[in-house]
Write an enzyme that holds these catalytic residues in place. Sequence first.
Site, PDB file in Angstrom:
ATOM      1  NE  ARG A   1      35.320  52.834  37.930  1.00  0.00           N
ATOM      2  CZ  ARG A   1      36.016  52.668  39.097  1.00  0.00           C
ATOM      3  NH1 ARG A   1      36.100  53.716  40.154  1.00  0.00           N
ATOM      4  NH2 ARG A   1      36.268  51.208  39.331  1.00  0.00           N
TER       5      ARG A   1
ATOM      6  CE  LYS B   1      44.360  37.790  51.562  1.00  0.00           C
ATOM      7  NZ  LYS B   1      43.445  38.949  52.340  1.00  0.00           N
TER       8      LYS B   1
ATOM      9  N   GLY C   1      38.760  45.419  38.416  1.00  0.00           N
ATOM     10  CA  GLY C   1      39.881  45.400  39.374  1.00  0.00           C
ATOM     11  C   GLY C   1      41.328  45.053  38.700  1.00  0.00           C
TER      12      GLY C   1
ATOM     13  N   GLY D   1      34.249  44.143  42.229  1.00  0.00           N
ATOM     14  CA  GLY D   1      33.541  43.388  43.239  1.00  0.00           C
ATOM     15  C   GLY D   1      32.572  42.869  42.760  1.00  0.00           C
TER      16      GLY D   1
END
Length: 395
Positions: free
Chosen positions: A37, A199, A352, A375
């Site tokens: 990062r 999900k 992610g 996200g």
Amino acid sequence: MAKKSIMDVIVKDKRCLVRVDFNVPMDEQGNITSDNRIVATLPTINYLIEQGAKVILMSHLGRPKGRVNLEFTLKPVADRLSQLINRPVIFATDSIGPSAKATTSNMQSGQVVLLENLRFYPEEEANDEQFCRQLASMCDIYVNDAFGTAHRAHASTAGISKFCTTSVCGLLIEKELSIMGKALENPDRPLVAILGGSKVSDKIGVINNLIGKVDTLLIGGAMAYTFYKAMGYTVGNSLCEDDKVQLATELMAKAKQHRVELVLPVDNVCADNIDNPTSIIECSRNSIPDSYMGLDIGSKTIQVFSQYISKAKTIIWNGPLGVFEKEQFAKGTYCVAKAVVESGAVSIIGGGDSASAINKMGFADKVTHISTGGGASLEYLEGLVLPGIDCLDDK
Ligand code: AMP
């Protein structure tokens, strides 16, 4: 609407307050275990230094819950950054207040300051107006380059811009937007999206938005079993969201209406147990035994998915196709990653878990782009407005 970047404004001698994402992983001794990062922000930092700006960096690290907790100090990041840019990084022990102000008001052009963890103050996540004003008072230009937090309306990611005359993005956000924006709005076709993960409920928005844009949607991971149920198959003990079966039916109808091919696995790797499997079998989608759970896509599915992928010109991938963390169930994700790399298509990997799968499998430098925001990239793919980008000046 396109947003201004640091390239569109004069930064020389200006105090540029740059929101970066230095939320790096650390071990228990406080050593940085991956500086990805930090490295991702170097183009912006180096550009600002070369242009003679006064560079003030700010970030959060971990979850100090609105209190000073030196377990989450950014000091080790200042040291690592200093090595990477080969010049001193002045560390300010506070992010606002008299000491931060004193440090940032006496800077020379080309100097770099890193402020202490913003989340030592609850006002940061609360997007408190006074906190925003205090941050803004330290700069001439606000720069947002933290794509990973661009979906959050916090003080340093969005609120501050109301109190700055100039608000622009850095080169990392500019790159994220240009690559993902082109893939969604003006892609080379066929455009194939691969969605996996646990999900359906997490990805409904993405599926909905992508159905209007892609040519083919390949669905794997545990998500597939909710669709199986909607198609009338039994799924044994596989993860399945019973309350989303109706929605899966609607999404399949919507895909048909838009002439988008929604492709589900034709076979699966199933096991009697996820943690200590004693029996692992491959079975077609109409024959998952009652006491087994689907944990990866099967070999016929790998072939089917690979064929679509080999014809793609643009690929968007979000979510692993099986429990890739365990070797027995990683083959589907691995083979699909290999097919993506070999396709030669423009390939965009969501952040992610998809990013860690690609990294773990050694393909990180062979894809076009791995998003730095999990996200944030999901919300971008959903077509949502990201507050950290919306707040910036239009071109
Ligand atoms: P997400 O955060 O929704 O992208 O989900 C990522 C997680 O989904 C990973 O930790 C995978 O292990 C998990 N996953 C993928 N496929 C399956 C599956 N068939 N059954 C259970 N978990 C799965």
